[in-house]
Design a protein around this motif. Structure first.
Motif, PDB file in Angstrom:
ATOM      1  N   GLN A  45      -2.247 -14.802   6.430  1.00 16.13           N
ATOM      2  CA  GLN A  45      -1.029 -14.596   5.649  1.00 16.13           C
ATOM      3  C   GLN A  45      -1.301 -14.037   4.249  1.00 16.13           C
ATOM      4  OE1 GLN A  45       0.977 -18.346   5.920  1.00 16.13           O
ATOM      5  NE2 GLN A  45       1.585 -18.008   8.044  1.00 16.13           N
ATOM      6  N   PRO A  46      -2.254 -14.581   3.469  1.00 18.06           N
ATOM      7  CA  PRO A  46      -2.520 -13.960   2.162  1.00 18.06           C
ATOM      8  C   PRO A  46      -3.082 -12.554   2.286  1.00 18.06           C
ATOM      9  CG  PRO A  46      -3.581 -16.101   2.307  1.00 18.06           C
ATOM     10  CD  PRO A  46      -2.996 -15.806   3.640  1.00 18.06           C
ATOM     11  N   LEU A  47      -3.850 -12.311   3.329  1.00 24.61           N
ATOM     12  CA  LEU A  47      -4.396 -10.976   3.537  1.00 24.61           C
ATOM     13  C   LEU A  47      -3.272  -9.960   3.746  1.00 24.61           C
ATOM     14  CD1 LEU A  47      -6.942  -9.192   4.092  1.00 24.61           C
ATOM     15  CD2 LEU A  47      -6.558  -9.717   6.490  1.00 24.61           C
ATOM     16  N   PHE A  48      -2.315 -10.311   4.598  1.00 29.02           N
ATOM     17  CA  PHE A  48      -1.195  -9.407   4.834  1.00 29.02           C
ATOM     18  C   PHE A  48      -0.365  -9.219   3.572  1.00 29.02           C
ATOM     19  CE2 PHE A  48      -2.446  -9.429   9.061  1.00 29.02           C
ATOM     20  CZ  PHE A  48      -1.637  -8.617   9.834  1.00 29.02           C
ATOM     21  N   ALA A  49      -0.183 -10.277   2.778  1.00 30.61           N
ATOM     22  CA  ALA A  49       0.601 -10.170   1.542  1.00 30.61           C
ATOM     23  C   ALA A  49      -0.099  -9.271   0.518  1.00 30.61           C
ATOM     24  CB  ALA A  49       0.834 -11.551   0.956  1.00 30.61           C
ATOM     25  N   ILE A  50      -1.398  -9.429   0.366  1.00 27.88           N
ATOM     26  CA  ILE A  50      -2.137  -8.625  -0.610  1.00 27.88           C
ATOM     27  C   ILE A  50      -2.206  -7.166  -0.174  1.00 27.88           C
ATOM     28  CG2 ILE A  50      -4.440  -8.257  -1.583  1.00 27.88           C
ATOM     29  CD1 ILE A  50      -4.698 -11.336  -1.615  1.00 27.88           C
ATOM     30  N   VAL A  51      -2.480  -6.926   1.089  1.00 28.97           N
ATOM     31  CA  VAL A  51      -2.543  -5.545   1.580  1.00 28.97           C
ATOM     32  C   VAL A  51      -1.153  -4.896   1.512  1.00 28.97           C
ATOM     33  CG1 VAL A  51      -2.959  -4.136   3.630  1.00 28.97           C
ATOM     34  CG2 VAL A  51      -4.585  -5.889   2.979  1.00 28.97           C
ATOM     35  N   GLY A  52      -0.115  -5.640   1.858  1.00 24.68           N
ATOM     36  CA  GLY A  52       1.246  -5.105   1.762  1.00 24.68           C
ATOM     37  C   GLY A  52       1.635  -4.786   0.329  1.00 24.68           C
ATOM     38  N   GLY A  53       1.279  -5.666  -0.612  1.00 22.20           N
ATOM     39  CA  GLY A  53       1.546  -5.389  -2.026  1.00 22.20           C
ATOM     40  C   GLY A  53       0.781  -4.180  -2.523  1.00 22.20           C
ATOM     41  N   GLY A  54      -0.460  -4.039  -2.080  1.00 22.45           N
ATOM     42  CA  GLY A  54      -1.244  -2.865  -2.462  1.00 22.45           C
ATOM     43  C   GLY A  54      -0.649  -1.577  -1.932  1.00 22.45           C
ATOM     44  N   MET A  55      -0.130  -1.620  -0.716  1.00 15.26           N
ATOM     45  CA  MET A  55       0.495  -0.425  -0.143  1.00 15.26           C
ATOM     46  C   MET A  55       1.759  -0.057  -0.907  1.00 15.26           C
ATOM     47  SD  MET A  55      -0.244  -1.213   3.905  1.00 15.26           S
ATOM     48  CE  MET A  55       1.285  -0.580   4.404  1.00 15.26           C
ATOM     49  N   ILE A  56       2.529  -1.056  -1.322  1.00 16.87           N
ATOM     50  CA  ILE A  56       3.737  -0.791  -2.102  1.00 16.87           C
ATOM     51  C   ILE A  56       3.369  -0.207  -3.461  1.00 16.87           C
ATOM     52  CG2 ILE A  56       5.652  -1.919  -3.305  1.00 16.87           C
ATOM     53  CD1 ILE A  56       5.840  -3.785  -0.851  1.00 16.87           C
TER      54      ILE A  56
END
Length: 114
Positions: A45-56
């Protein structure tokens, strides 16, 4: 002969049958790609949140580069003065640590049309 052998092997149960490669490489087979498996694997879950934030962040920065910098010209006027003088008196840099006053920016350059 070899080409028909390759075409026949695609229809083999090894590829398309139960437990075959096609079923193992499907959308729901990898852990963490469905909401159910993502809720089960708390470490993803934190991995997906950090990668998603980086993509944004990257998408927002690319939009800003396309919209605000002087390298991209979205103004399609026939008058050259309007195109090249579009950023006169405007701050176009993202970070201004020195505190440069951009209101007089571009006024001191020579006028070529006079």
């Amino acid at each position: 002969m070899l080409f028909s052998k390759v075409l026949r092997s695609v229809d083999h149960p090894y590829i398309t049958g139960k437990g075959g490669r096609k079923a193992n490489n499907g959308y729901g087979s990898m852990q963490g790609l469905t909401m159910k498996s993502l809720a089960h694997h708390k470490a993803l879950q934190p991995l997906f949140a950090i990668v998603g934030g980086g993509m944004i962040f990257v998408a927002a920065y690319i939009y800003r580069l396309a919209a605000k910098t002087t390298d991209v010209n979205w103004v399609k006027n026939k008058k050259v003065e309007d195109v090249y003088g579009h950023y006169d008196g405007k701050q176009f840099k993202f970070f201004n640590p020195v505190g440069i006053d951009y209101s007089k920016y571009g006024q001191d350059r020579p006028k070529y049309d006079e």
